[in-house]
Design a protein around this motif. Structure first.
Motif, PDB file in Angstrom:
ATOM      1  N   THR A 151      33.986  65.041  93.781  1.00 14.80           N
ATOM      2  CA  THR A 151      33.452  64.161  94.830  1.00 14.80           C
ATOM      3  C   THR A 151      31.934  64.237  94.876  1.00 14.80           C
ATOM      4  OG1 THR A 151      35.461  64.438  96.149  1.00 14.80           O
ATOM      5  CG2 THR A 151      33.507  63.643  97.285  1.00 14.80           C
ATOM      6  N   ALA A 152      31.398  65.443  94.774  1.00 10.13           N
ATOM      7  CA  ALA A 152      29.950  65.613  94.775  1.00 10.13           C
ATOM      8  C   ALA A 152      29.317  64.950  93.558  1.00 10.13           C
ATOM      9  CB  ALA A 152      29.596  67.098  94.808  1.00 10.13           C
ATOM     10  N   PRO A 225      26.342  66.560  86.926  1.00 12.72           N
ATOM     11  CA  PRO A 225      27.502  67.455  86.937  1.00 12.72           C
ATOM     12  C   PRO A 225      27.119  68.933  86.973  1.00 12.72           C
ATOM     13  CG  PRO A 225      27.803  65.715  85.320  1.00 12.72           C
ATOM     14  CD  PRO A 225      26.385  65.625  85.782  1.00 12.72           C
ATOM     15  N   ASP A 226      25.999  69.293  86.347  1.00 10.88           N
ATOM     16  CA  ASP A 226      25.577  70.689  86.351  1.00 10.88           C
ATOM     17  C   ASP A 226      25.183  71.153  87.749  1.00 10.88           C
ATOM     18  OD1 ASP A 226      26.073  70.920  83.709  1.00 10.88           O
ATOM     19  OD2 ASP A 226      23.992  70.938  83.044  1.00 10.88           O
ATOM     20  N   ILE A 227      24.393  70.332  88.450  1.00 12.74           N
ATOM     21  CA  ILE A 227      23.862  70.734  89.752  1.00 12.74           C
ATOM     22  C   ILE A 227      24.889  70.564  90.853  1.00 12.74           C
ATOM     23  CG2 ILE A 227      22.098  70.243  91.491  1.00 12.74           C
ATOM     24  CD1 ILE A 227      20.271  69.329  89.191  1.00 12.74           C
ATOM     25  N   LEU A 228      25.537  69.415  90.921  1.00 12.37           N
ATOM     26  CA  LEU A 228      26.459  69.120  92.020  1.00 12.37           C
ATOM     27  C   LEU A 228      27.895  69.512  91.708  1.00 12.37           C
ATOM     28  CD1 LEU A 228      25.112  65.597  93.069  1.00 12.37           C
ATOM     29  CD2 LEU A 228      24.511  67.836  94.000  1.00 12.37           C
ATOM     30  N   GLY A 229      28.244  69.533  90.426  1.00 15.87           N
ATOM     31  CA  GLY A 229      29.620  69.883  90.058  1.00 15.87           C
ATOM     32  C   GLY A 229      29.783  71.308  89.588  1.00 15.87           C
ATOM     33  N   GLY A 230      28.691  72.069  89.567  1.00 12.85           N
ATOM     34  CA  GLY A 230      28.788  73.455  89.135  1.00 12.85           C
ATOM     35  C   GLY A 230      29.155  73.604  87.676  1.00 12.85           C
ATOM     36  N   ALA A 231      28.789  72.612  86.850  1.00 16.30           N
ATOM     37  CA  ALA A 231      29.090  72.620  85.413  1.00 16.30           C
ATOM     38  C   ALA A 231      30.589  72.668  85.149  1.00 16.30           C
ATOM     39  CB  ALA A 231      28.399  73.793  84.719  1.00 16.30           C
TER      40      ALA A 231
END
Length: 284
Positions: A151-152, A225-231
């Motif tokens: 979602t993030a 995806p790296d920042i908001l999805g935690g990779a």
């Protein structure tokens, strides 16, 4: 007159030279490297091979590519659903309000995308703006988990790419001939049929252009995806970055980049077809 012609030639030549030097040449180099073998010490080995392209067809990579395209397509669809009504309202708001609304659309471009993505962390984290507001309103009893979820990632993609959808849609809607809509209503068509059979086809170039401008960057924006999805979410852009900078598999990264370029070419072809189709309908 001669000086003016000389100036035009210099400008055109400079632009073409820039595009060839920093666009065509790197792309051709990338294409050539994609047909070479990986070397453990020298990164590439000058031996022709289709191994990188065959590796892209492996089930594990195939599922990653499909997931990447599905996520990018979903983000594109959400941007279209949100952006089309907004673009229509902007185009029909009148000159006084249109300039203000367009300015609001353009304001995000004044800030670096990476900075705006980090700013979203303050909005989505457990003690961020959204959770504080929900707790204050009594909607939830405990903070909901937004960070490091799909979602993030979708929120980040939509927030970043929505202007790229709105602007071409606005350009298409603004050129729409209102007399065609009036004729449709006079002939007894409902609002829905008018929208479906006239408005959508005539604004299709803007729709395809906006989808192209959103879909392709959505595949390549690895930092969201790296920042908001935690990779946790792997997109094609993340995969290409990892091949070049982590695994040091230059041919495979080049092959994946060429695959993305092919996708762009297909979307450009669809855009060309939609423009021609819309042109034929207007002449009718």
């Amino acid at each position: 007159m001669r000086d003016n012609n000389l100036f035009k030639r210099l400008v055109i030549g400079g632009v073409l030279g820039w595009m060839v030097l920093f666009g065509a040449v790197p792309s051709l180099m990338l294409l050539g490297v994609s047909f070479l073998k990986r070397h453990p010490d020298n990164l590439i080995e000058p031996v022709f091979s289709l191994g990188s392209y065959l590796e892209l067809l492996e089930p594990a990579l195939g599922s990653m590519l499909i997931q990447s395209m599905l996520m990018a397509a979903t983000a594109t669809l959400l941007c279209l659903v949100i952006g089309y009504p907004f673009a229509y309202i902007v185009a029909r708001a009148g000159k006084r309000y249109t300039k203000t609304l367009l300015l609001l659309v353009m304001i995000p471009f004044w800030t670096n995308t990476l900075i705006r993505t980090y700013a979203l962390v303050a909005v989505l984290k457990a003690d961020g703006v959204i959770n504080r507001l929900l707790l204050f309103l009594g909607v939830v009893d405990a903070p909901i988990k937004l960070m490091y979820t799909q979602t993030a990632v979708f929120i980040g993609l939509i927030y970043t790419l929505l202007p790229f959808m709105i602007l071409p849609l606005y350009a298409a809607v603004e050129k729409l001939d209102l007399r065609l809509l009036e004729a449709s209503r006079d002939l007894g068509a409902s609002r829905w049929n008018t929208f479906r059979k006239i408005t959508i086809p005539l604004t299709m170039p803007g729709i395809v252009s906006g989808c192209m401008l959103v879909f392709l960057p959505a595949l390549g924006m690895f930092y969201i995806p790296d920042i908001l999805g935690g990779a946790k979410t792997m997109l094609l852009g993340n995969y290409i970055r990892d091949q070049f900078l982590v695994s040091r598999n230059i041919p495979l990264g080049a092959a994946a980049s060429i695959a993305m370029t092919v996708i762009m070419g297909v979307m450009l072809f669809l855009y060309y077809r939609s423009v021609r189709r819309a042109g034929r309908k207007v002449r009718i």
